[in-house]
Design a protein around this motif. Structure first.
Motif, PDB file in Angstrom:
ATOM      1  N   HIS A  89       3.294  -0.935 -10.129  1.00  0.00           N
ATOM      2  CA  HIS A  89       2.005  -0.913  -9.448  1.00  0.00           C
ATOM      3  C   HIS A  89       0.954  -0.288 -10.353  1.00  0.00           C
ATOM      4  O   HIS A  89       1.245   0.635 -11.113  1.00  0.00           O
ATOM      5  N   VAL A  90      -0.271  -0.762 -10.221  1.00  0.00           N
ATOM      6  CA  VAL A  90      -1.425  -0.182 -10.894  1.00  0.00           C
ATOM      7  C   VAL A  90      -2.455   0.130  -9.812  1.00  0.00           C
ATOM      8  O   VAL A  90      -2.667  -0.679  -8.891  1.00  0.00           O
ATOM      9  N   ILE A  91      -3.113   1.267  -9.901  1.00  0.00           N
ATOM     10  CA  ILE A  91      -4.134   1.627  -8.917  1.00  0.00           C
ATOM     11  C   ILE A  91      -5.460   0.992  -9.310  1.00  0.00           C
ATOM     12  O   ILE A  91      -5.968   1.201 -10.414  1.00  0.00           O
ATOM     13  N   GLY A  92      -6.034   0.207  -8.395  1.00  0.00           N
ATOM     14  CA  GLY A  92      -7.334  -0.404  -8.616  1.00  0.00           C
ATOM     15  C   GLY A  92      -8.447   0.421  -8.007  1.00  0.00           C
ATOM     16  O   GLY A  92      -8.201   1.313  -7.177  1.00  0.00           O
ATOM     17  N   ASN A  93      -9.676   0.118  -8.366  1.00  0.00           N
ATOM     18  CA  ASN A  93     -10.806   0.897  -7.847  1.00  0.00           C
ATOM     19  C   ASN A  93     -10.973   0.752  -6.337  1.00  0.00           C
ATOM     20  O   ASN A  93     -11.362   1.699  -5.653  1.00  0.00           O
ATOM     21  N   ILE A 128      11.405  -3.571 -23.618  1.00  0.00           N
ATOM     22  CA  ILE A 128       9.944  -3.564 -23.741  1.00  0.00           C
ATOM     23  C   ILE A 128       9.424  -2.369 -22.953  1.00  0.00           C
ATOM     24  O   ILE A 128       9.852  -2.137 -21.824  1.00  0.00           O
ATOM     25  N   ARG A 129       8.504  -1.624 -23.557  1.00  0.00           N
ATOM     26  CA  ARG A 129       7.913  -0.483 -22.863  1.00  0.00           C
ATOM     27  C   ARG A 129       6.574  -0.881 -22.257  1.00  0.00           C
ATOM     28  O   ARG A 129       5.644  -1.269 -22.970  1.00  0.00           O
ATOM     29  N   PHE A 130       6.477  -0.782 -20.950  1.00  0.00           N
ATOM     30  CA  PHE A 130       5.234  -1.053 -20.242  1.00  0.00           C
ATOM     31  C   PHE A 130       4.529   0.277 -19.996  1.00  0.00           C
ATOM     32  O   PHE A 130       5.097   1.181 -19.370  1.00  0.00           O
ATOM     33  N   ILE A 131       3.308   0.394 -20.505  1.00  0.00           N
ATOM     34  CA  ILE A 131       2.506   1.595 -20.323  1.00  0.00           C
ATOM     35  C   ILE A 131       1.416   1.277 -19.306  1.00  0.00           C
ATOM     36  O   ILE A 131       0.535   0.452 -19.565  1.00  0.00           O
ATOM     37  N   ILE A 132       1.492   1.911 -18.146  1.00  0.00           N
ATOM     38  CA  ILE A 132       0.561   1.645 -17.048  1.00  0.00           C
ATOM     39  C   ILE A 132      -0.474   2.761 -17.003  1.00  0.00           C
ATOM     40  O   ILE A 132      -0.119   3.949 -16.936  1.00  0.00           O
ATOM     41  N   LEU A 133      -1.752   2.398 -17.035  1.00  0.00           N
ATOM     42  CA  LEU A 133      -2.845   3.362 -17.093  1.00  0.00           C
ATOM     43  C   LEU A 133      -3.596   3.445 -15.758  1.00  0.00           C
ATOM     44  O   LEU A 133      -3.514   2.541 -14.934  1.00  0.00           O
ATOM     45  N   CYS A 176      -1.692   5.984  -2.579  1.00  0.00           N
ATOM     46  CA  CYS A 176      -1.181   4.825  -3.333  1.00  0.00           C
ATOM     47  C   CYS A 176       0.196   5.143  -3.896  1.00  0.00           C
ATOM     48  O   CYS A 176       1.136   4.334  -3.787  1.00  0.00           O
ATOM     49  N   ILE A 177       0.330   6.294  -4.512  1.00  0.00           N
ATOM     50  CA  ILE A 177       1.613   6.695  -5.097  1.00  0.00           C
ATOM     51  C   ILE A 177       2.695   6.742  -4.026  1.00  0.00           C
ATOM     52  O   ILE A 177       3.810   6.250  -4.222  1.00  0.00           O
ATOM     53  N   GLU A 178       2.359   7.304  -2.866  1.00  0.00           N
ATOM     54  CA  GLU A 178       3.347   7.452  -1.791  1.00  0.00           C
ATOM     55  C   GLU A 178       3.682   6.120  -1.134  1.00  0.00           C
ATOM     56  O   GLU A 178       4.864   5.757  -0.999  1.00  0.00           O
ATOM     57  N   TYR A 179       2.669   5.368  -0.696  1.00  0.00           N
ATOM     58  CA  TYR A 179       2.907   4.138   0.057  1.00  0.00           C
ATOM     59  C   TYR A 179       3.499   3.032  -0.814  1.00  0.00           C
ATOM     60  O   TYR A 179       4.299   2.225  -0.339  1.00  0.00           O
ATOM     61  N   TRP A 180       3.069   2.972  -2.055  1.00  0.00           N
ATOM     62  CA  TRP A 180       3.550   1.906  -2.933  1.00  0.00           C
ATOM     63  C   TRP A 180       4.860   2.265  -3.629  1.00  0.00           C
ATOM     64  O   TRP A 180       5.543   1.386  -4.138  1.00  0.00           O
ATOM     65  N   GLY A 181       5.156   3.557  -3.706  1.00  0.00           N
ATOM     66  CA  GLY A 181       6.368   3.986  -4.392  1.00  0.00           C
ATOM     67  C   GLY A 181       6.187   4.077  -5.895  1.00  0.00           C
ATOM     68  O   GLY A 181       7.089   3.720  -6.662  1.00  0.00           O
ATOM     69  N   MET A 182       5.032   4.579  -6.335  1.00  0.00           N
ATOM     70  CA  MET A 182       4.755   4.746  -7.763  1.00  0.00           C
ATOM     71  C   MET A 182       5.309   6.086  -8.248  1.00  0.00           C
ATOM     72  O   MET A 182       5.310   7.071  -7.517  1.00  0.00           O
ATOM     73  N   PRO A 183       5.748   6.174  -9.505  1.00  0.00           N
ATOM     74  CA  PRO A 183       6.200   7.465 -10.030  1.00  0.00           C
ATOM     75  C   PRO A 183       5.045   8.424 -10.296  1.00  0.00           C
ATOM     76  O   PRO A 183       5.215   9.644 -10.242  1.00  0.00           O
ATOM     77  N   ALA A 184       3.868   7.876 -10.619  1.00  0.00           N
ATOM     78  CA  ALA A 184       2.677   8.670 -10.923  1.00  0.00           C
ATOM     79  C   ALA A 184       1.515   7.701 -11.038  1.00  0.00           C
ATOM     80  O   ALA A 184       1.700   6.481 -10.996  1.00  0.00           O
ATOM     81  N   ARG A 185       0.298   8.223 -11.204  1.00  0.00           N
ATOM     82  CA  ARG A 185      -0.850   7.316 -11.299  1.00  0.00           C
ATOM     83  C   ARG A 185      -0.921   6.647 -12.665  1.00  0.00           C
ATOM     84  O   ARG A 185      -1.510   5.586 -12.808  1.00  0.00           O
ATOM     85  N   TYR A 186      -0.342   7.245 -13.695  1.00  0.00           N
ATOM     86  CA  TYR A 186      -0.094   6.536 -14.959  1.00  0.00           C
ATOM     87  C   TYR A 186       1.288   6.932 -15.451  1.00  0.00           C
ATOM     88  O   TYR A 186       1.728   8.067 -15.257  1.00  0.00           O
ATOM     89  N   TYR A 187       1.990   5.966 -16.045  1.00  0.00           N
ATOM     90  CA  TYR A 187       3.413   6.163 -16.314  1.00  0.00           C
ATOM     91  C   TYR A 187       3.908   5.072 -17.257  1.00  0.00           C
ATOM     92  O   TYR A 187       3.161   4.144 -17.625  1.00  0.00           O
ATOM     93  N   THR A 188       5.181   5.136 -17.647  1.00  0.00           N
ATOM     94  CA  THR A 188       5.813   4.097 -18.442  1.00  0.00           C
ATOM     95  C   THR A 188       7.030   3.563 -17.697  1.00  0.00           C
ATOM     96  O   THR A 188       7.609   4.243 -16.846  1.00  0.00           O
TER      97      THR A 188
END
Length: 330
Positions: free
Chosen positions: A102-106, A136-141, A118-130
């Motif tokens: 997941h990526v957080i949009g404006n 392949i390493r995906f870097i999410i900003l 967003c982190i809680e409901y979507w199940g994200m590890p953090a607002r930016y993460y790898t």
């Protein structure tokens, strides 16, 4: 603010329109021997809280992915407000594949919603993460930060703390990298400190396969100082704004979903698959075509100040693209 590309910068920037592209760099050597082909199913800017049929559009994406059999799913922001009323949409995406990003949009924090939700409901590890998928390493900003240029509206910036984190990730990367953001890092509506981030990425271009983003609702691609940047089109529509208010659907739909009148919707959901073929050095973006519902932006005489072009970038489709690495001796 660099929403419109300066002439000086544009001269140094190649707007790529072809389909057989060479990507310079040494990233192929970072794959392990016999590395498998990797597929990532991508959807962005669904805007379930704007469009009346967001759930149906997401179902089309999920059903298509069942036949594609990707290694992971990625949604690049502006999916649906992170609250209980959107549980069906969020669960549909999260339950469609065991590996999802997941990526957080404006717009995900509109209406008083927060990044923490967003982190809680979507199940994200953090607002930016790898996240590593098949070597392949995906870097999410998180591009929703305020910088020195911020005055009002939606913030669009990668602050220094996150930029330092990004550089550390690139420095230590022992795998080829895909950089992912909601706001563009290059081109129309790029983040306020785009030159800084582009310079950072260019220093590590040998490790970067591609940088992809949503947000602009256009189909576009740039090559800047050794890095390919691609804007992935919205699943739902192109935003027109108040000057171009009009109805594309029936009266009841517009009554129940009043923001649709500020858009030119796509008849069908748009989405794509990014496929990396280490054996051949090819990266493929799957094409996906639709058509406008109601009058098109051209028919409405649309214009903008943000360097988004009619009819090449503001289109109801995602073009099929191929990127090929040049194999070089190290």
């Amino acid at each position: 603010m660099s929403g419109a590309i300066s002439r000086r910068h544009f001269v140094k920037t190649v707007l790529v329109t072809g389909v057989a592209l060479q990507i310079p760099g040494y990233t192929l050597s970072m794959f392990s021997q016999g590395a498998k082909t990797t597929k990532i199913g991508i959807i962005t800017d669904l805007h379930h809280d704007v469009i009346h049929n967001g759930l149906e559009r997401l179902k089309v994406f999920v059903d298509h992915m069942k036949s594609v059999k990707p290694d992971a799913l990625l949604q690049m922001g502006d999916l649906a407000y992170p609250d209980v009323k959107n549980k069906a949409v969020i669960d549909l995406f999260n339950n469609a594949h065991p590996v999802r990003m997941h990526v957080i949009g404006n717009h995900d924090t509109d209406g008083g919603h927060t990044k923490e939700q967003c982190i809680e409901y979507w199940g994200m590890p953090a607002r930016y993460y790898t996240n590593d998928v098949n070597g392949i390493r995906f870097i999410i900003l998180d591009g929703n930060e305020k910088g020195p240029a911020y005055k009002s509206g939606y913030p669009s910036n990668i602050n220094q703390v996150q930029a330092d984190w990004l550089e550390a990730q690139l420095q230590m990367a022992d795998k080829p990298v895909v950089v992912i953001s909601h706001q563009p890092l290059a081109g129309a509506l790029e983040v306020d400190n785009a030159r800084q981030i582009q310079g950072l990425l260019s220093r590590y271009s040998k490790r970067i396969l591609i940088a992809i983003n949503g947000h602009t609702h256009i189909d576009s691609q740039y090559f800047i100082d050794g890095v390919h940047y691609m804007h992935i089109n919205s699943a739902s529509y192109f935003w027109m704004g108040g000057k171009f208010k009009h109805n594309s659907y029936g009266t009841q739909i517009h009554k129940e979903h009043p923001y649709i009148c500020y858009t030119c919707p796509y008849k069908d959901a748009l989405y794509t698959t990014l496929t990396v073929h280490p054996s051949s050095g090819i990266i493929t973006i799957e094409g996906c075509r639709s058509e406008w519902v109601g009058p098109s932006p051209e028919e409405l005489n649309y214009f903008n100040k943000d360097a988004m072009a009619l009819p090449t970038e503001i289109v109801p489709w995602i073009n099929k693209r191929h990127f090929k690495h040049k194999v070089r001796n190290i």
